[in-house]
Structures are given as structure tokens and as C-alpha cells.
Design an enzyme around this catalytic site. Sequence first.
Site, PDB file in Angstrom:
ATOM      1  N   CYS A 280      -9.349  -5.265 -14.167  1.00 56.20           N
ATOM      2  CA  CYS A 280     -10.403  -4.048 -13.338  1.00 56.20           C
ATOM      3  C   CYS A 280     -11.389  -3.761 -14.145  1.00 56.20           C
ATOM      4  CB  CYS A 280      -8.942  -2.795 -13.160  1.00 56.20           C
ATOM      5  SG  CYS A 280      -7.729  -3.360 -12.232  1.00 56.20           S
TER       6      CYS A 280
ATOM      7  N   HIS B 181     -11.342   1.920  -5.001  1.00 57.18           N
ATOM      8  CA  HIS B 181     -11.792   1.075  -6.005  1.00 57.18           C
ATOM      9  C   HIS B 181     -11.434  -0.476  -5.836  1.00 57.18           C
ATOM     10  CE1 HIS B 181     -10.413  -1.223 -10.807  1.00 57.18           C
ATOM     11  NE2 HIS B 181      -8.991  -1.314 -10.173  1.00 57.18           N
TER      12      HIS B 181
END
Lengths: 388, 137
Positions: free
Chosen positions: A84, A334
Site C-alpha cells: 500500500c 484507497h
Amino acid sequence: MSEVRVAGVGLTPFGEYAERTTRELFAEASASAIDDADVARTDVEEVLYGNFLGELSERQGHQGPLMAEAAGVQAPAARYEAACASGSAPVREAVKRIRSGESDVLLVGGAERMTNLTTGDATEALATAADDLWEVRAGVTFPGAYALMARAYFDTYGGSREALAHVAVKNHEHALSNERAHHQQAIAVSDVLEAPQISSPLGLYDSCPISDGAAALVLTSESYAEEHDLDASVAITGTGQGGDRLALHDREFLARSPATRRAGERAYDDAGISADEVDVAEVHDCFTIAEVLAIEALDLEPIGEGISAARDGRTTIDGDRPVNLSGGLKAKGHPVGATGTAQIAEIAALLRGDHPNSEYVEDATTALTHNAGGTVATAIVHVLEVVA
Amino acid sequence: MSEQRDHVRDDGFDDWLDAIENGEPYYLTCSEEHGFLPPRHVCPACGSADVEPAPLPATGTLETFTVTSVSTPTFEDDAPYVVAIADFGPVRFTGLVVERDADDVEIGMTVEPDVVSSETTGERVLAFRWCSTSWCC
Ligand SMILES: [Zn+2]
């Protein structure tokens, strides 16, 4: 050492765009960034691109050259992967190259396509950021790993689901004016507490959504910006990265983020600032507990007190030091490979005054971005300052 | 998502599950007495290549847990299930908590390691059993 200027920023909307390929998303974000920077495409020396799930979501590896093509740039390109934090890794690399004098103009960015996967497959794909042998095969999902940290935090420092809920409520409120945010709707503490549990003590509203989107930056040397009379008032003045063991159970602390602490210390030191000087921050809040761990590890809050920062108004839009004015991962969304680049784009816009929430940080000169990979086995921090 | 050949063992990891099943659990340790799990060839804490197996303490203490309701496809039929991290002194590891209602799981409880089969895939899964009395371990 050459100063690194943010000459242009570009973002697609974040949200559910299952039909948009990453190449198409990055084409839009990179075109916006190049337009915003007002640089010639022929001046771009290299493309540095972040993406995490390409092989799983689109059966597409070797995305660097593909994205240079999408951006209309004939230059060498490579992809960076750090789970991420895949969107911050190329930024950090670009900063080093410009500082060293190797490059003057770089196109940097990231993209992720996720909602074309089923929720189950997306959950499985994201879980590849954890240790396959020792965590995933024991049933650890990504929310599950953060839930293990949340319960360890409550056990060590106290705190409650209700305090965490305030983090979600805050970030949703911040996203209300951000038209590119995945969620532009206010929520109440009771909504968070009553939502279905995903992995106790975390529920649906403690978690960021699964999103599609792309972000891009044009970074230039100070000398290039001056020679070409670019409007580039914001500089990246500090960069730092920290690492830790991949599996959560192998870490010294279950309720702290040492990798974030190391990344923050290095970035502060690199920029020559202290945590006290940070006016506004974008931190990695994939889950509500993640924001708490981040602000503590970055010394924006004392250990054990980050849990109350949103509830007590210290990190809210009208607080002393707003955190996640974009809406954060929680409300802005996200798309993992795009997130780190997007944080920098949002901060640059906030500092130069053309973000919908700029009015809340009018006098801000110093800002920070924090992007985490996995359960913070990777952390990348950047410091941005107004320099012109 | 991706198909793999059946029954290809994972060196170190499968050996370790075998050892748990055979009642001879171990961990790896270096000359500085750091503890770690296979498959590692050097100590991740100090880099020492002087690595030896040592007997794992019989019981551990549950440090944190979660009840997972939304799983990956490979744990679909197991959900909801409890995942925990337990501390065995020199090492910690992660496993499913079995034979205990989710409501009764608590931090601090004493557990012993075991290997169970996933209800979804039949694959081996590292698990923790609760030790209520001394007779179980
Ligand atoms: Zn050692």
C-alpha cells in the site's frame, strides 16, 4: 543538492470505476499533472510508477513502459511495489534522483484498479501484503491484521471502539468538500458503532473502501523550475523510509509502528524540522486504528494519546493540526498504488491554496505525508514546505 | 485466484507443521539466543548464521485476537473464526483459536499449538487450543 519542486499534480476521482483500466486512469492523472506543471512532455526524463495488484487485478505486469505510453512520454519507465506504499516509493526515488543532479524533470505516479475484483478476491489480493506462510494461511486478512493491532492497543493503552469511530467521522467530514473523494457523506459515531463487524473490534466503517483511481506528479529540480518560470511554490524537503519484519507477530510491538517512527525521524532530520513544526498531515488511515498508530509514531501525539486526538478535536478540520483534510484513505478512498502519490498531490494543493480545504490551513507552511505498506512493514514519510 | 500444483511442500514451513503434529514443536535460535521461525537461514535480529533448533515451550499466552467475519475465499466456510497471536517466549506466532467460543476468548489465556484442517480447503492451518487445566498440556 538540488531542491525538489512539485511542479504539477493530477488526480482522477477515487471511487468505483470497475471499467477503467489502470492505463486509462493513469492517462488522465498524468495529463492533468503535465498540464498543471506546464512542462513539455519531451522534457520528461523518466517515468516512475507505483502499483501493487496489477498481476492479480488485470493480469498485467511490466507496467512501467505501458504507463509512459499512456502519459504520452517517450522515456524509460519502471514500476515500484511496496504494497500500500507503492505510490510513495517512486516519489522517494524521484527525490533522490533530482537531488543527485541525475534528473531535472520526472513524471511520478501510481494507479490501482480494484473494484473489478469481487470483494473476496480483492480481500485475498490485499492479503498478499502479509506473510503468506505464517499469517495468510492462518486466516489473517488485512482488516484482521489491523484488528489484532487495535485490540493490542486497547489492551496496552486503553481506548475504545467509540474513540476510533471519531477518526472515521472526522475523515468523512473532511471529504465533504473534496469532489474527488470516494465517499462524500457525513457519518455519525453511532453509524460506525452499529455497522457490521468485519474483524472485531473493527467494523465496516472503520475500514477504507476498495477504490479505483490514479495520481501523478511532475517533480522538477529548482533550477529547471526557475529557468522555465514554473509556478512551483511547494518543495519536497524531506524523505524517509522505515522497515520492519513482514509478519506482525515478529515485531517488537503489536500496538506501535516502529517503521513509521524510523521513517518519520529520517524525514524530519532530512528536512531539518521537528514534529512540532508540522501544520497539517496526511497519514495512512486504511483502518481507523492505523491513523492512531501513525500520529503517535510520527510524534504528532504522545504514545497512548493518539486514540483521543480526533474525539477531542486536535486533528479535526478546525483543530490545531488537521490530519487527513483530503478525507484520508477512509473517505477519499484507497486505490493502493495511487494513495502515496495522491497524499502528496493533496498536500501540495492544500499548501498552494487551491484545495477545497485550503482555507483551514491558510498559514500552513510545513506538511507531512505518511504512507504505509502492509501492516507497516514499510513506511514512507515525506515533508513538504512552501518555499516560494 | 491462481492454481498451483497439488501437494508441493513448502520447505521449513511444512516441516514445522509436521513437528507440531508429531508433538515435537521447535523454534530456531542463534548464538545470541534470539528466537525465530523457519524457513530462515540466518537470524533476522543479528544476522548470525549459527542457527539451531530448540524445543518450543509447551504453552503460550494469547496476546491479541480478532473475530473475522469477512474472510478471503480460502476461509469462507470457516468464517466467522478467531485468529490470534500467542507469545511462546522466544517466538510469537499467529493461528486460529479452536474449541472455544469467540465470546470466551480473552487476552492472557494459556494456549498450546496444534494443526487443524481448514473447513473450506482442507489445507493444514496452524491453531491454538485453550489449556484450561494442566491435564491438556
Ligand atoms: Zn540472533
